[in-house]
Design an enzyme around this catalytic site. Structure first.
Site, PDB file in Angstrom:
ATOM      1  N   CYS A   1       0.678  -0.967   0.042  1.00  0.00           N
ATOM      2  CA  CYS A   1      -0.040  -0.199   0.004  1.00  0.00           C
ATOM      3  C   CYS A   1       1.246   1.773   0.149  1.00  0.00           C
ATOM      4  O   CYS A   1       0.371   2.493  -0.120  1.00  0.00           O
ATOM      5  CB  CYS A   1      -1.334   0.216   0.996  1.00  0.00           C
ATOM      6  SG  CYS A   1      -2.068  -1.608   1.043  1.00  0.00           S
TER       7      CYS A   1
ATOM      8  N   HIS B   1      -2.866   6.694   2.040  1.00  0.00           N
ATOM      9  CA  HIS B   1      -3.347   5.307   1.672  1.00  0.00           C
ATOM     10  C   HIS B   1      -4.878   5.524   2.388  1.00  0.00           C
ATOM     11  O   HIS B   1      -4.737   5.908   3.481  1.00  0.00           O
ATOM     12  CB  HIS B   1      -3.078   4.569   2.055  1.00  0.00           C
ATOM     13  CG  HIS B   1      -3.292   3.373   1.775  1.00  0.00           C
ATOM     14  ND1 HIS B   1      -3.731   2.601   0.692  1.00  0.00           N
ATOM     15  CD2 HIS B   1      -3.196   2.389   3.174  1.00  0.00           C
ATOM     16  CE1 HIS B   1      -4.078   1.920   0.430  1.00  0.00           C
ATOM     17  NE2 HIS B   1      -3.828   1.275   2.014  1.00  0.00           N
TER      18      HIS B   1
ATOM     19  N   ASN C   1     -10.240  -0.597   0.225  1.00  0.00           N
ATOM     20  CA  ASN C   1      -9.081   0.610  -0.001  1.00  0.00           C
ATOM     21  C   ASN C   1      -7.877  -1.412  -0.952  1.00  0.00           C
ATOM     22  O   ASN C   1      -8.438  -1.699  -1.050  1.00  0.00           O
ATOM     23  CB  ASN C   1      -8.188  -0.720   1.258  1.00  0.00           C
ATOM     24  CG  ASN C   1      -6.409  -0.630   1.554  1.00  0.00           C
ATOM     25  OD1 ASN C   1      -5.990  -0.716   0.885  1.00  0.00           O
ATOM     26  ND2 ASN C   1      -6.018  -1.068   2.719  1.00  0.00           N
TER      27      ASN C   1
HETATM   28  C1  LIG Z   1      -9.973  -4.804  11.024  1.00  0.00           C
HETATM   29  C2  LIG Z   1     -11.294  -3.660  12.082  1.00  0.00           C
HETATM   30  C3  LIG Z   1     -11.657  -3.040  11.577  1.00  0.00           C
HETATM   31  C4  LIG Z   1     -11.100  -4.294  12.914  1.00  0.00           C
HETATM   32  O1  LIG Z   1     -11.768  -3.674  14.192  1.00  0.00           O
HETATM   33  P1  LIG Z   1     -11.645  -4.288  15.610  1.00  0.00           P
HETATM   34  O2  LIG Z   1     -12.037  -2.950  15.892  1.00  0.00           O
HETATM   35  O3  LIG Z   1      -9.984  -4.105  15.303  1.00  0.00           O
HETATM   36  O4  LIG Z   1     -11.539  -5.560  15.178  1.00  0.00           O
HETATM   37  P2  LIG Z   1     -11.010  -6.532  16.565  1.00  0.00           P
HETATM   38  O5  LIG Z   1     -10.536  -8.051  15.659  1.00  0.00           O
HETATM   39  O6  LIG Z   1     -10.348  -6.063  17.724  1.00  0.00           O
HETATM   40  O7  LIG Z   1     -12.180  -7.262  16.800  1.00  0.00           O
HETATM   41  C5  LIG Z   1     -13.641  -6.440  17.356  1.00  0.00           C
HETATM   42  C6  LIG Z   1     -14.830  -7.540  17.626  1.00  0.00           C
HETATM   43  O8  LIG Z   1     -15.394  -8.055  16.614  1.00  0.00           O
HETATM   44  C7  LIG Z   1     -15.302  -8.676  16.288  1.00  0.00           C
HETATM   45  N1  LIG Z   1     -15.458  -9.089  14.513  1.00  0.00           N
HETATM   46  C8  LIG Z   1     -14.132  -9.043  14.194  1.00  0.00           C
HETATM   47  N2  LIG Z   1     -14.286  -8.992  12.372  1.00  0.00           N
HETATM   48  C9  LIG Z   1     -15.413  -8.497  12.442  1.00  0.00           C
HETATM   49  C10 LIG Z   1     -16.128  -8.399  11.801  1.00  0.00           C
HETATM   50  N3  LIG Z   1     -15.840  -8.428   9.985  1.00  0.00           N
HETATM   51  N4  LIG Z   1     -17.896  -8.628  10.933  1.00  0.00           N
HETATM   52  C11 LIG Z   1     -18.199  -8.355  12.633  1.00  0.00           C
HETATM   53  N5  LIG Z   1     -17.385  -7.821  13.654  1.00  0.00           N
HETATM   54  C12 LIG Z   1     -15.583  -8.534  13.750  1.00  0.00           C
HETATM   55  C13 LIG Z   1     -14.389  -9.531  16.803  1.00  0.00           C
HETATM   56  O9  LIG Z   1     -15.077 -10.749  16.661  1.00  0.00           O
HETATM   57  C14 LIG Z   1     -14.535  -8.835  17.945  1.00  0.00           C
HETATM   58  O10 LIG Z   1     -15.331  -9.427  18.683  1.00  0.00           O
HETATM   59  P3  LIG Z   1     -15.505  -9.380  20.395  1.00  0.00           P
HETATM   60  O11 LIG Z   1     -15.277  -7.996  21.442  1.00  0.00           O
HETATM   61  O12 LIG Z   1     -16.477  -9.999  21.109  1.00  0.00           O
HETATM   62  O13 LIG Z   1     -14.675 -10.430  20.474  1.00  0.00           O
HETATM   63  C15 LIG Z   1      -9.357  -2.365  12.233  1.00  0.00           C
HETATM   64  O14 LIG Z   1      -8.446  -3.730  13.067  1.00  0.00           O
HETATM   65  C16 LIG Z   1      -8.412  -2.377  11.694  1.00  0.00           C
HETATM   66  O15 LIG Z   1      -9.205  -1.121  11.102  1.00  0.00           O
HETATM   67  N6  LIG Z   1      -7.188  -2.370  10.858  1.00  0.00           N
HETATM   68  C17 LIG Z   1      -6.655  -1.624  10.084  1.00  0.00           C
HETATM   69  C18 LIG Z   1      -6.790  -2.037   9.708  1.00  0.00           C
HETATM   70  C19 LIG Z   1      -6.280  -1.413   8.003  1.00  0.00           C
HETATM   71  O16 LIG Z   1      -6.437  -1.008   7.836  1.00  0.00           O
HETATM   72  N7  LIG Z   1      -5.431  -2.323   7.016  1.00  0.00           N
HETATM   73  C20 LIG Z   1      -4.574  -1.927   6.280  1.00  0.00           C
HETATM   74  C21 LIG Z   1      -3.373  -1.064   6.097  1.00  0.00           C
HETATM   75  S1  LIG Z   1      -2.585  -0.683   4.703  1.00  0.00           S
END
Ligand SMILES: CC(C)(COP(=O)(O)OP(=O)(O)OC[C@H]1O[C@@H](n2cnc3c(N)ncnc32)[C@H](O)[C@@H]1OP(=O)(O)O)[C@@H](O)C(=O)NCCC(=O)NCCS
Length: 333
Positions: free
Chosen positions: A123, A258, A289
């Site tokens: 990215c 990005h 993305n």
């Molecule tokens: C991916 C992202 C949106 C996930 O959000 P998060 O708040 O970190 O989510 P977590 O993995 O900590 O999970 C939180 C909860 O949501 C749930 N969950 C995870 N993915 C899910 C989905 N797709 N739909 C619904 N629930 C989901 C998990 O099971 C967890 O539930 P719990 O609290 O009951 O255990 C976030 O981590 C993020 O934006 N990260 C950066 C990613 C990114 O931009 N990458 C590209 C860089 S180039």
């Protein structure tokens, strides 16, 4: 006595002279993805800001999308393809190890006398490629460089992976960079942290696939870790790039990071303490993305929709797998 060789004649600066975008026709709203990942439109919008993305049809490839975006950038610049002397493709989803895709892109564009290479920095690839273009032009090595980010992320994302399936989309964005009397691309601020190579990575290697020990390798991500890294690294790199360009935040017209997800865009904009007049790219809402394509796609949309004017200064920050990041200030085409 050994004959002295002559170096290229340097020029003062380079600048972006045209931008072009290619968005596949098929719009995929969150509702189409949620069943396979036990999610909801509401959850995806809240956690990522993403409402929809585009997925390419079989005939819409990294190469075909790159050609379409590049030809639009050339048309905007009014420069014929025969005058292009370098094509740099940034991609992480060209699924043939060799040859690189850029030579075919140059051929299909009609850039018959161009060099052509692929850059692999995920990215952050577009900003790395743009820094190379700036250096090639200022050194006098090249005059007209196409820098294109093109991604078919739908080929490398597992639709059943809850952590990534909703985040990514397909598309291509390109710029033409040419020589200028003054700098239109500021110094690049870049870095890498290979200790965290597993934070965003394919689930297995092609060797594992050959040996039958894995299904089709797809992208996996430590989402919360990547989020924390991005909101720390991006504002710092952005501040350094603004200082290196010899300007202040108040001189910026646009912030085009990005488009990883809207929460990262907004958290980093707020950490940078941008003045209210600075337009913030939010293409991620309808495009998701698109990795190396996201910055030129967002730039194209902002200019087309009149959110910023040609000639304004924009801070670009790419960041992603590797981990890698690269930031610079540019004059908008
Ligand atoms: C991916 C992202 C949106 C996930 O959000 P998060 O708040 O970190 O989510 P977590 O993995 O900590 O999970 C939180 C909860 O949501 C749930 N969950 C995870 N993915 C899910 C989905 N797709 N739909 C619904 N629930 C989901 C998990 O099971 C967890 O539930 P719990 O609290 O009951 O255990 C976030 O981590 C993020 O934006 N990260 C950066 C990613 C990114 O931009 N990458 C590209 C860089 S180039």
């Amino acid at each position: 006595m050994t004959a002295a060789i002559r170096a290229s004649t340097p020029v003062a600066g380079s600048r972006i002279v045209g931008v072009g975008a290619y968005r596949p026709a098929r719009v995929v709203p969150n509702a189409e993805l949620v069943d396979l990942i036990d999610s909801s439109d509401e959850w995806i919008r809240r956690r990522s800001g993403i409402a929809s993305r585009r997925f390419g049809a079989p005939e819409e490839t990294v190469v075909s999308m790159a050609v379409a975006a590049s030809l639009k950038a050339l048309a905007q610049a009014g420069v014929p393809a025969e005058s292009v002397d370098m094509v740099v493709l940034a991609t992480m989803s060209h699924l043939r190890h060799s040859p690189a895709a850029a030579p075919e892109i140059a051929h299909l564009m009609g850039a018959r006398s161009a060099g052509a290479i692929d850059v692999s920095a995920a990215c952050a690839g577009f900003c790395h490629a743009l820094a190379l273009a700036d250096t090639l032009i200022r050194s006098g090595t090249s005059r007209n460089v196409v820098v294109v980010g093109s991604e078919k992320m739908s080929d490398i994302v597992d639709p059943r992976d809850r952590g990534t399936a909703f985040l990514f989309g397909d598309g291509a964005g390109a710029v033409l960079v040419g020589p200028a009397a003054e700098a239109g691309i500021g110094p690049v601020v870049w870095g890498a942290d290979g200790e965290h190579k597993d934070a965003i990575a394919h689930s297995a290697s092609w060797l594992d696939l050959r040996d039958g020990t894995t299904p089709w390798p797809t992208l996996r991500m430590k989402g919360p870790m990547v989020y924390r890294w991005a909101v720390g690294t991006v504002p710092e790199a952005g501040r350094q790039a603004v200082a290196a360009a010899g300007i202040g935040l108040a001189d910026l017209a646009a912030y085009i990071p990005h488009q990883a997800n809207l929460r990262i865009v907004e958290a980093t904009a707020s950490a940078l303490e941008l003045p209210p007049h600075v337009a913030i790219a939010r293409d991620v809402v309808e495009t998701a993305n698109t990795s190396a394509a996201s910055i030129p796609l967002a730039m194209d949309r902002m200019l087309a929709q009149g959110e910023v004017d040609s000639g304004g200064l924009a801070l670009l920050v790419g960041f992603g797998a590797g981990l890698t990041h690269a930031a610079m200030v540019v004059t908008l085409p």
